[in-house]
Design a protein around this motif. Structure first.
Motif, PDB file in Angstrom:
ATOM      1  N   ALA A  44       0.837  -1.198   0.000  1.00  0.00           N
ATOM      2  CA  ALA A  44       0.000   0.000   0.000  1.00  0.00           C
ATOM      3  C   ALA A  44       0.872   1.247   0.000  1.00  0.00           C
ATOM      4  CB  ALA A  44      -0.927   0.009   1.217  1.00  0.00           C
ATOM      5  N   PHE A  45       0.428   2.255  -0.708  1.00  0.00           N
ATOM      6  CA  PHE A  45       1.190   3.505  -0.872  1.00  0.00           C
ATOM      7  C   PHE A  45       0.262   4.673  -0.592  1.00  0.00           C
ATOM      8  CE2 PHE A  45       2.902   6.888  -3.727  1.00  0.00           C
ATOM      9  CZ  PHE A  45       4.187   6.980  -3.213  1.00  0.00           C
TER      10      PHE A  45
ATOM     11  N   ARG B  16       1.653  -3.945   3.837  1.00  0.00           N
ATOM     12  CA  ARG B  16       2.982  -3.329   3.862  1.00  0.00           C
ATOM     13  C   ARG B  16       2.800  -1.901   3.373  1.00  0.00           C
ATOM     14  NH1 ARG B  16       6.197  -7.048  -0.067  1.00  0.00           N
ATOM     15  NH2 ARG B  16       4.121  -7.058  -1.012  1.00  0.00           N
ATOM     16  N   VAL B  17       2.994  -0.964   4.259  1.00  0.00           N
ATOM     17  CA  VAL B  17       2.608   0.418   3.971  1.00  0.00           C
ATOM     18  C   VAL B  17       3.830   1.308   3.759  1.00  0.00           C
ATOM     19  CG1 VAL B  17       1.332   2.424   4.804  1.00  0.00           C
ATOM     20  CG2 VAL B  17       0.506   0.114   5.334  1.00  0.00           C
ATOM     21  N   SER B  18       3.769   2.097   2.704  1.00  0.00           N
ATOM     22  CA  SER B  18       4.768   3.130   2.458  1.00  0.00           C
ATOM     23  C   SER B  18       4.046   4.466   2.352  1.00  0.00           C
ATOM     24  CB  SER B  18       5.551   2.847   1.177  1.00  0.00           C
ATOM     25  OG  SER B  18       4.660   2.726   0.075  1.00  0.00           O
ATOM     26  N   VAL B  19       4.744   5.522   2.749  1.00  0.00           N
ATOM     27  CA  VAL B  19       4.134   6.852   2.728  1.00  0.00           C
ATOM     28  C   VAL B  19       5.105   7.854   2.131  1.00  0.00           C
ATOM     29  CG1 VAL B  19       2.771   6.337   4.792  1.00  0.00           C
ATOM     30  CG2 VAL B  19       4.974   7.504   5.040  1.00  0.00           C
ATOM     31  N   THR B  20       4.548   8.935   1.613  1.00  0.00           N
ATOM     32  CA  THR B  20       5.383  10.069   1.217  1.00  0.00           C
ATOM     33  C   THR B  20       5.250  11.167   2.256  1.00  0.00           C
ATOM     34  OG1 THR B  20       3.695  11.278  -0.060  1.00  0.00           O
ATOM     35  CG2 THR B  20       4.958   9.572  -1.214  1.00  0.00           C
ATOM     36  N   TYR B  21       6.306  11.963   2.367  1.00  0.00           N
ATOM     37  CA  TYR B  21       6.262  13.161   3.197  1.00  0.00           C
ATOM     38  C   TYR B  21       7.119  14.213   2.508  1.00  0.00           C
ATOM     39  CZ  TYR B  21      10.971  12.034   4.890  1.00  0.00           C
ATOM     40  OH  TYR B  21      12.318  11.763   4.966  1.00  0.00           O
TER      41      TYR B  21
END
Length: 238
Positions: free
Chosen positions: A9-10, A32-37
Motif C-alpha cells: 500500500a502507498f 505493507r505500507v509506504s508513505v510520502t512526506y
C-alpha cells in the motif's frame, strides 16, 4: 500453493493527520505500507519516502523506491493536498495552479503509474481523498472545491476502464476533520459547517481511516466508482 505476501500500500501525504491515520489503519490490517512526506520527520513504522507530489519526477522515483522495497503498490491512497481560501475574483493563476498541481494532478499521475502493477496482480484498490465540499461547493474555496470535485470524475472513469481487471476506484469525501488543515478555515465558517452537520461534531482522522481501510479490503470488491462521505451527515444526499 504458498501463502500470498501482504499487499503493498502507498499513501501520499502519510506523515500526519488523515494520511498518517490511514497508513496506521492499513498497517493494522496487515498491509505493507509506504508513505510520502514533503518536510519534517518521517513517521515511524513505515517505509517513508521524501517526495513533493507536485513534482512528477519525484513521485515517479518514490514509486520506484517503493516497488523495489515492497513490491508494486496494489493499494494507492491519494491523500496529499493543500487548501487555498479566496473567492474567484481574488484567485490568481498561480494560486489555482498550486492547488491543482498538489491536489488533482498527482492523483492522476499516481493512478497512471500504478496501473501496470495492479493489472499484473489482477487486483487493485485506488482510493482518492476528496472533500464533502467537492460535492456541495463552498464560497471562498473555488480552487480547492474544483480540485476535489474532479476526483470523482477521475475515479469513475478509472472504475469503468479498470473494473474488468479486478481494480476498483473510489472516493472518500471527509467533512470537517480535526486536523491542521481545518485550522485554516475561518472560525465563523467552521461554526457554519458544524450547524450543518447532523452529528454536531467534527470528525477525526481515524473516522476517515476506517472508511479507507474498508475500501482497501477484500470485502469491498464489489464497490467501485463510489463517493463515500465521512462527514457526520454534512452534505448528505449529494
Amino acid at each position: 500453493m504458498g501463502k500470498q505476501p501482504p499487499r503493498s500500500a502507498f499513501v501520499t501525504g502519510g506523515n500526519r493527520g488523515i494520511g498518517l491515520a490511514i497508513a496506521r489503519a492499513l498497517a493494522e490490517s496487515g498491509r505493507r505500507v509506504s508513505v510520502t512526506y514533503r518536510q519534517g520527520r518521517p513517521p515511524l513504522g513505515f517505509m517513508a519516502v521524501r517526495c513533493d507530489v507536485k513534482d512528477g519526477s519525484e513521485l515517479e522515483r518514490a514509486l520506484q523506491q517503493v516497488t523495489a522495497e515492497q513490491g508494486p503498490p496494489e493499494i494507492i491512497v491519494s491523500n496529499a493536498g493543500i487548501t487555498h481560501s479566496t473567492v474567484v475574483t481574488a484567485t490568481g493563476q498561480q494560486s489555482w495552479n498550486a492547488v491543482m498541481n498538489t491536489n488533482l494532478t498527482p492523483a492522476f499521475r499516481l493512478a497512471r503509474a500504478s496501473v501496470s502493477g495492479m493489472l499484473a496482480a489482477g487486483w487493485g484498490r485506488m482510493i482518492f481523498i476528496s472533500s464533502v465540499v467537492g460535492l456541495t461547493g463552498s464560497a471562498g474555496q473555488v480552487a480547492y472545491t474544483t480540485s476535489k470535485s474532479a476526483m470523482t470524475g477521475l475515479a469513475r472513469t478509472l472504475a469503468w476502464e479498470l473494473g474488468p481487471h479486478g481494480i476498483t476506484a473510489n472516493v472518500v469525501a471527509p467533512g470537517v476533520i480535526g486536523t491542521r488543515m481545518a485550522e485554516g478555515i475561518r472560525p465563523k465558517r467552521r461554526d457554519q459547517f458544524l450547524t450543518m452537520t447532523p452529528l454536531r461534531r467534527y470528525g477525526t482522522p481515524e473516522d476517515v481511516a476506517e472508511a479507507v481501510r474498508f475500501l482497501a479490503s477484500e470485502e469491498a470488491s464489489y464497490i467501485t466508482g463510489a463517493v463515500l462521505p465521512v462527514s457526520g451527515g454534512l452534505g448528505m444526499g449529494l
